[in-house]
Design a protein around this motif. Structure first.
Motif, PDB file in Angstrom:
ATOM      1  N   ILE A 166       0.842  -1.204   0.000  1.00  0.00           N
ATOM      2  CA  ILE A 166       0.000   0.000   0.000  1.00  0.00           C
ATOM      3  C   ILE A 166       0.875   1.251   0.000  1.00  0.00           C
ATOM      4  O   ILE A 166       0.665   2.184  -0.769  1.00  0.00           O
ATOM      5  CB  ILE A 166      -0.951  -0.002   1.219  1.00  0.00           C
ATOM      6  CG1 ILE A 166      -2.083  -0.995   0.986  1.00  0.00           C
ATOM      7  CG2 ILE A 166      -1.509   1.394   1.483  1.00  0.00           C
ATOM      8  CD1 ILE A 166      -3.046  -1.112   2.144  1.00  0.00           C
ATOM      9  N   MET A 172      -2.708   6.631  -1.762  1.00  0.00           N
ATOM     10  CA  MET A 172      -2.709   6.964  -0.338  1.00  0.00           C
ATOM     11  C   MET A 172      -1.319   6.742   0.261  1.00  0.00           C
ATOM     12  O   MET A 172      -0.828   7.566   1.034  1.00  0.00           O
ATOM     13  CB  MET A 172      -3.738   6.095   0.385  1.00  0.00           C
ATOM     14  CG  MET A 172      -3.843   6.387   1.866  1.00  0.00           C
ATOM     15  SD  MET A 172      -5.089   5.377   2.677  1.00  0.00           S
ATOM     16  CE  MET A 172      -4.164   3.896   3.032  1.00  0.00           C
ATOM     17  N   ALA A 175       1.042   9.432  -0.768  1.00  0.00           N
ATOM     18  CA  ALA A 175       0.728  10.665  -0.051  1.00  0.00           C
ATOM     19  C   ALA A 175       1.239  10.599   1.380  1.00  0.00           C
ATOM     20  O   ALA A 175       1.782  11.576   1.900  1.00  0.00           O
ATOM     21  CB  ALA A 175      -0.781  10.911  -0.069  1.00  0.00           C
ATOM     22  N   ASN A 192      -4.516  16.574   0.940  1.00  0.00           N
ATOM     23  CA  ASN A 192      -5.268  16.962   2.129  1.00  0.00           C
ATOM     24  C   ASN A 192      -4.609  16.296   3.334  1.00  0.00           C
ATOM     25  O   ASN A 192      -4.865  15.136   3.648  1.00  0.00           O
ATOM     26  CB  ASN A 192      -6.721  16.519   1.983  1.00  0.00           C
ATOM     27  CG  ASN A 192      -7.570  17.001   3.129  1.00  0.00           C
ATOM     28  OD1 ASN A 192      -7.078  17.288   4.213  1.00  0.00           O
ATOM     29  ND2 ASN A 192      -8.857  17.098   2.898  1.00  0.00           N
ATOM     30  N   VAL A 193      -3.735  17.061   4.007  1.00  0.00           N
ATOM     31  CA  VAL A 193      -2.881  16.467   5.031  1.00  0.00           C
ATOM     32  C   VAL A 193      -3.686  15.938   6.211  1.00  0.00           C
ATOM     33  O   VAL A 193      -3.409  14.864   6.730  1.00  0.00           O
ATOM     34  CB  VAL A 193      -1.815  17.477   5.493  1.00  0.00           C
ATOM     35  CG1 VAL A 193      -1.117  16.982   6.735  1.00  0.00           C
ATOM     36  CG2 VAL A 193      -0.798  17.679   4.385  1.00  0.00           C
ATOM     37  N   ASN A 194      -4.737  16.660   6.604  1.00  0.00           N
ATOM     38  CA  ASN A 194      -5.539  16.183   7.728  1.00  0.00           C
ATOM     39  C   ASN A 194      -6.152  14.823   7.431  1.00  0.00           C
ATOM     40  O   ASN A 194      -6.237  13.963   8.297  1.00  0.00           O
ATOM     41  CB  ASN A 194      -6.648  17.188   8.059  1.00  0.00           C
ATOM     42  CG  ASN A 194      -6.097  18.342   8.867  1.00  0.00           C
ATOM     43  OD1 ASN A 194      -5.130  18.176   9.604  1.00  0.00           O
ATOM     44  ND2 ASN A 194      -6.692  19.503   8.710  1.00  0.00           N
ATOM     45  N   ARG A 199      -6.069   8.918   8.172  1.00  0.00           N
ATOM     46  CA  ARG A 199      -5.933   7.575   7.609  1.00  0.00           C
ATOM     47  C   ARG A 199      -4.758   6.838   8.224  1.00  0.00           C
ATOM     48  O   ARG A 199      -4.818   5.626   8.413  1.00  0.00           O
ATOM     49  CB  ARG A 199      -5.763   7.661   6.099  1.00  0.00           C
ATOM     50  CG  ARG A 199      -7.071   8.006   5.442  1.00  0.00           C
ATOM     51  CD  ARG A 199      -6.922   8.177   3.969  1.00  0.00           C
ATOM     52  NE  ARG A 199      -8.201   8.598   3.428  1.00  0.00           N
ATOM     53  CZ  ARG A 199      -8.416   8.879   2.158  1.00  0.00           C
ATOM     54  NH1 ARG A 199      -7.423   8.802   1.298  1.00  0.00           N
ATOM     55  NH2 ARG A 199      -9.596   9.251   1.748  1.00  0.00           N
ATOM     56  N   ILE A 202      -5.977   5.476  11.343  1.00  0.00           N
ATOM     57  CA  ILE A 202      -6.877   4.346  11.103  1.00  0.00           C
ATOM     58  C   ILE A 202      -6.071   3.088  10.765  1.00  0.00           C
ATOM     59  O   ILE A 202      -6.293   2.023  11.350  1.00  0.00           O
ATOM     60  CB  ILE A 202      -7.872   4.681   9.972  1.00  0.00           C
ATOM     61  CG1 ILE A 202      -8.878   5.717  10.479  1.00  0.00           C
ATOM     62  CG2 ILE A 202      -8.591   3.427   9.490  1.00  0.00           C
ATOM     63  CD1 ILE A 202      -9.819   6.237   9.434  1.00  0.00           C
ATOM     64  N   VAL A 203      -5.114   3.226   9.868  1.00  0.00           N
ATOM     65  CA  VAL A 203      -4.315   2.060   9.474  1.00  0.00           C
ATOM     66  C   VAL A 203      -3.572   1.502  10.687  1.00  0.00           C
ATOM     67  O   VAL A 203      -3.582   0.281  10.943  1.00  0.00           O
ATOM     68  CB  VAL A 203      -3.321   2.432   8.352  1.00  0.00           C
ATOM     69  CG1 VAL A 203      -2.348   1.290   8.102  1.00  0.00           C
ATOM     70  CG2 VAL A 203      -4.064   2.752   7.071  1.00  0.00           C
TER      71      VAL A 203
ATOM     72  N   ASN B  79      -4.028  23.273   0.543  1.00  0.00           N
ATOM     73  CA  ASN B  79      -4.392  22.353  -0.535  1.00  0.00           C
ATOM     74  C   ASN B  79      -5.635  22.800  -1.295  1.00  0.00           C
ATOM     75  O   ASN B  79      -5.797  22.486  -2.470  1.00  0.00           O
ATOM     76  CB  ASN B  79      -4.554  20.922   0.002  1.00  0.00           C
ATOM     77  CG  ASN B  79      -5.469  20.832   1.190  1.00  0.00           C
ATOM     78  OD1 ASN B  79      -5.301  21.547   2.162  1.00  0.00           O
ATOM     79  ND2 ASN B  79      -6.462  19.967   1.113  1.00  0.00           N
ATOM     80  N   ILE B 107       2.471  12.513  -7.011  1.00  0.00           N
ATOM     81  CA  ILE B 107       1.873  13.165  -5.845  1.00  0.00           C
ATOM     82  C   ILE B 107       1.118  14.415  -6.284  1.00  0.00           C
ATOM     83  O   ILE B 107       0.040  14.734  -5.778  1.00  0.00           O
ATOM     84  CB  ILE B 107       2.973  13.568  -4.833  1.00  0.00           C
ATOM     85  CG1 ILE B 107       3.639  12.340  -4.237  1.00  0.00           C
ATOM     86  CG2 ILE B 107       2.397  14.448  -3.734  1.00  0.00           C
ATOM     87  CD1 ILE B 107       2.863  11.659  -3.171  1.00  0.00           C
ATOM     88  N   HIS B 110      -2.467  14.231  -7.288  1.00  0.00           N
ATOM     89  CA  HIS B 110      -3.351  13.932  -6.180  1.00  0.00           C
ATOM     90  C   HIS B 110      -4.644  14.707  -6.155  1.00  0.00           C
ATOM     91  O   HIS B 110      -5.724  14.146  -6.086  1.00  0.00           O
ATOM     92  CB  HIS B 110      -2.588  14.248  -4.894  1.00  0.00           C
ATOM     93  CG  HIS B 110      -2.697  13.167  -3.893  1.00  0.00           C
ATOM     94  ND1 HIS B 110      -3.747  13.065  -3.056  1.00  0.00           N
ATOM     95  CD2 HIS B 110      -1.882  12.128  -3.639  1.00  0.00           C
ATOM     96  CE1 HIS B 110      -3.580  12.010  -2.307  1.00  0.00           C
ATOM     97  NE2 HIS B 110      -2.455  11.413  -2.639  1.00  0.00           N
ATOM     98  N   ILE B 117      -9.420   5.630   0.893  1.00  0.00           N
ATOM     99  CA  ILE B 117      -8.813   4.563   1.678  1.00  0.00           C
ATOM    100  C   ILE B 117      -9.324   3.188   1.260  1.00  0.00           C
ATOM    101  O   ILE B 117      -8.561   2.236   1.163  1.00  0.00           O
ATOM    102  CB  ILE B 117      -9.044   4.809   3.186  1.00  0.00           C
ATOM    103  CG1 ILE B 117      -8.236   3.818   4.025  1.00  0.00           C
ATOM    104  CG2 ILE B 117     -10.515   4.716   3.560  1.00  0.00           C
ATOM    105  CD1 ILE B 117      -8.114   4.225   5.480  1.00  0.00           C
ATOM    106  N   ALA B 120      -7.576   2.121  -1.707  1.00  0.00           N
ATOM    107  CA  ALA B 120      -6.187   1.724  -1.479  1.00  0.00           C
ATOM    108  C   ALA B 120      -6.106   0.282  -1.002  1.00  0.00           C
ATOM    109  O   ALA B 120      -5.159  -0.432  -1.290  1.00  0.00           O
ATOM    110  CB  ALA B 120      -5.533   2.650  -0.460  1.00  0.00           C
TER     111      ALA B 120
END
Lengths: 300, 265
Positions: A166, A172, A175, A192-194, A199, A202-203, B79, B107, B110, B117, B120
């Motif tokens: 991944i 993702m 990023a 989108n850094v936030n 994520r 979460i991972v 962003n 990137i 993006h 997610i 992914a």
């Protein structure tokens, strides 16, 4: 030889669990430079949720590995929600604060979650059903390895492989690596850094929860405090391997697990922690950045 | 010709220091505009305000996207501003050194793609298709910039000039309408600078970009820019065509410091 092999397998088994949890520490550190002390609690919550789910499913008449799989799915969903929420409540408001603030917030979160589970559930040890009792491995494997150990190692290895793929190949993952290297630049490129931070939590939580379920079904009992011990060990593993480094966390976990296992087996089980942390101190003296860590470069 | 960007009375204070003091400028569609001034004049601060790294103390920054309505971008997230079509490069190169050249550009794609997610983890067809598109688009950008021979090299191993061009390639990946180049020729030899000049001209002609350029290389600036703004101590001291600026006594004074009356306050 046989005794050695048993210790080796025990070490790998234990080490893969450490590695699964250590990945959560190292990923969060890589992106936020924050030690997420509440991470061990996510692992504990994963184990508890799985216990509750497994009990409910058993009452419905299900049994065996199917229960374990379903309970794991529930645990993963719960833990992911907790990891996500912890970040939003305890860390996101402190994004611009001095580095010590989120660290203290993390410790607070850890204490809160422990006590919350203690009050909501119990402070006693609860038995965790062994759901792999009737599982048989093919004969050629059976002589070498117990089903539970086999399952733990296999699960952990596939998760780590999955995570590596991944990170390497998906949008993702790229990023996440970009944010870890230069957060502002990643934002300038539209990341989108936030969202990426969420994520990451979460991972990490998913991995920790699966680790929690695996170890709980292996050891057979859990309580609200297991997250603390496992968290400290996994954190040690992450530092050992080089905090911020994904392969480092995996390697660190295995090295730590093996060290403990052999120290226990050949010297004395009383010295398990002594050797684990002596190893950490040794590494920190000889190679402070960890086995696979890169010496930190100051960002401009 | 319509404006892509308007800056009105932009002020940026750091504590008591006015890094920018009521600066106004506008950039028309498909125009190359240069921003010059002595060191510390506030050029990079202006870039940081435009791209959302700083939130300006006062004034307006208004972006006019090709479609849709104009937006005031003060205080917007970095962003989100990128999504409105502003992309930039840095004076000191800020590539993702540990990633390959292709990944660096990917990137940048993006903000123009969707999958999340679940995509992914489960890799549905749509995600894989999207990922293929990203690779192809990124590759064609690298082709355009002339970096294909480095595709799979780590960005940190590239020669200096190639790193500079990779920064531009990465910025292009965001599909900008306005490209902000912060000293793109810094540290380049004359040959590389000439190539860069050609590239910037092509970006305007073939990709129809508007470009805001900071550089100290006056030859480059004079060759490229249709309009020049001059800053000094955070204030605009002159604006005009290259010819007007070259002969403007105020600009010459700011640069060379000649004929300064010693002002004692």
């Amino acid at each position: 030889m046989n005794y050695f092999w048993d210790l080796f397998l025990g070490g790998i088994t234990r080490g893969s669990i450490y590695a699964l949890i250590a990945l959560g520490y190292t990923m969060v550190y890589g992106i936020l430079e924050l030690i997420n002390f509440a991470h061990g609690e996510i692992y504990m919550i994963g184990a508890f949720t799985a216990l509750i789910a497994a009990s409910l499913l058993t009452m419905q008449g299900l049994s065996g590995p199917a229960v374990l799989v379903l309970a794991t799915v529930v645990a993963v969903l719960y833990a992911a929600a907790y990891g996500f929420t912890v970040e939003k409540i305890a860390y996101k408001p402190l994004r611009q604060a001095p580095r010590l603030s989120p660290l203290i917030s993390a410790i607070g979160m850890s204490i809160f979650l422990q006590n919350y589970v203690m009050l909501a559930q119990t402070s006693d040890f609860l038995p965790f059903p062994n759901l792999l009792q009737n599982v048989e491995l093919p004969a050629f494997l059976n002589t070498w390895i117990a089903p539970a150990e086999f399952m733990i190692i296999l699960t952990a290895a596939s998760l780590m492989l999955g995570l590596t793929l991944i990170l390497k190949f998906t949008k993702m993952g790229k990023a996440m690596r970009a944010v870890a290297q230069d957060r502002t630049m990643a934002m300038l490129l539209g990341v989108n850094v936030n969202r990426i931070i969420s994520r990451t939590f979460i991972v990490g939580s998913v991995l920790a929860a699966i680790g929690g379920v695996l170890i709980a079904s292996h050891v057979g009992r859990i309580n609200f405090y297991i997250g603390f011990g496992a968290g400290i060990k996994a954190f040690t593993a992450a530092v050992l391997g080089g905090i911020g480094s994904i392969p480092g966390a995996m390697l660190g976990g295995l090295v730590l697990g093996l060290t403990e296992s052999f120290a226990t087996g050949y010297i004395s089980s009383d010295y398990e922690n002594v050797f684990a942390f002596a190893l950490l101190i040794l590494i920190l003296i000889l190679k402070p950045e960890g086995i696979l860590g890169r010496s930190s470069q100051q960002k401009v | 010709m319509s404006n892509v960007l308007e800056v009105k009375n932009l002020t940026m204070n750091f504590g008591g220091i006015k890094a920018l003091d009521r600066v106004s400028l506008e950039i028309k569609r498909n125009q190359i505009v240069a921003l010059i001034g002595p060191n510390g004049a506030g050029k990079t601060t202006l870039f940081n305000c435009l791209t959302g790294i700083y939130t300006p103390t006062a004034g307006d920054i208004i972006v006019h996207p090709p479609q849709g309505k104009s937006r005031r971008i003060n205080g917007m997230k970095i962003n989100q501003i990128t999504e409105l079509g502003l992309a930039r490069t840095f004076q000191n190169i800020r590539l993702f050194g540990g990633m390959t050249v292709l990944e660096n550009v990917m990137i940048g794609r993006h903000c123009r793609t969707k999958s999340g997610i679940a995509g992914a983890i489960f890799l549905p067809k749509s995600t894989r298709g999207e990922e293929n598109d990203i690779v192809n688009q990124s590759y064609s950008i690298l082709e355009y910039i002339g970096l294909t021979k480095y595709v799979n090299d780590l960005a940190r191993n590239l020669p200096y000039g190639a790193q500079r061009r990779l920064e531009i390639a990465r910025a292009l990946a965001c599909d900008p309408q306005l490209l902000l180049l912060d000293e793109p020729a810094a540290g380049m030899n004359p040959q590389e600078t000439r190539e860069l000049e050609g590239l910037i001209v092509r970006l305007r002609k073939e990709r129809h970009l508007s470009i805001l350029l900071i550089d100290h290389d006056m030859k480059l600036v004079m060759n490229l820019a249709q309009k020049i703004f001059v800053l000094d101590y955070g204030e605009e001291i002159a604006r005009g065509t290259p010819q007007e600026i070259a002969s403007n006594p105020v600009v010459i004074k700011a640069y060379l410091g000649v004929e300064t009356d010693a002002e004692i306050n």
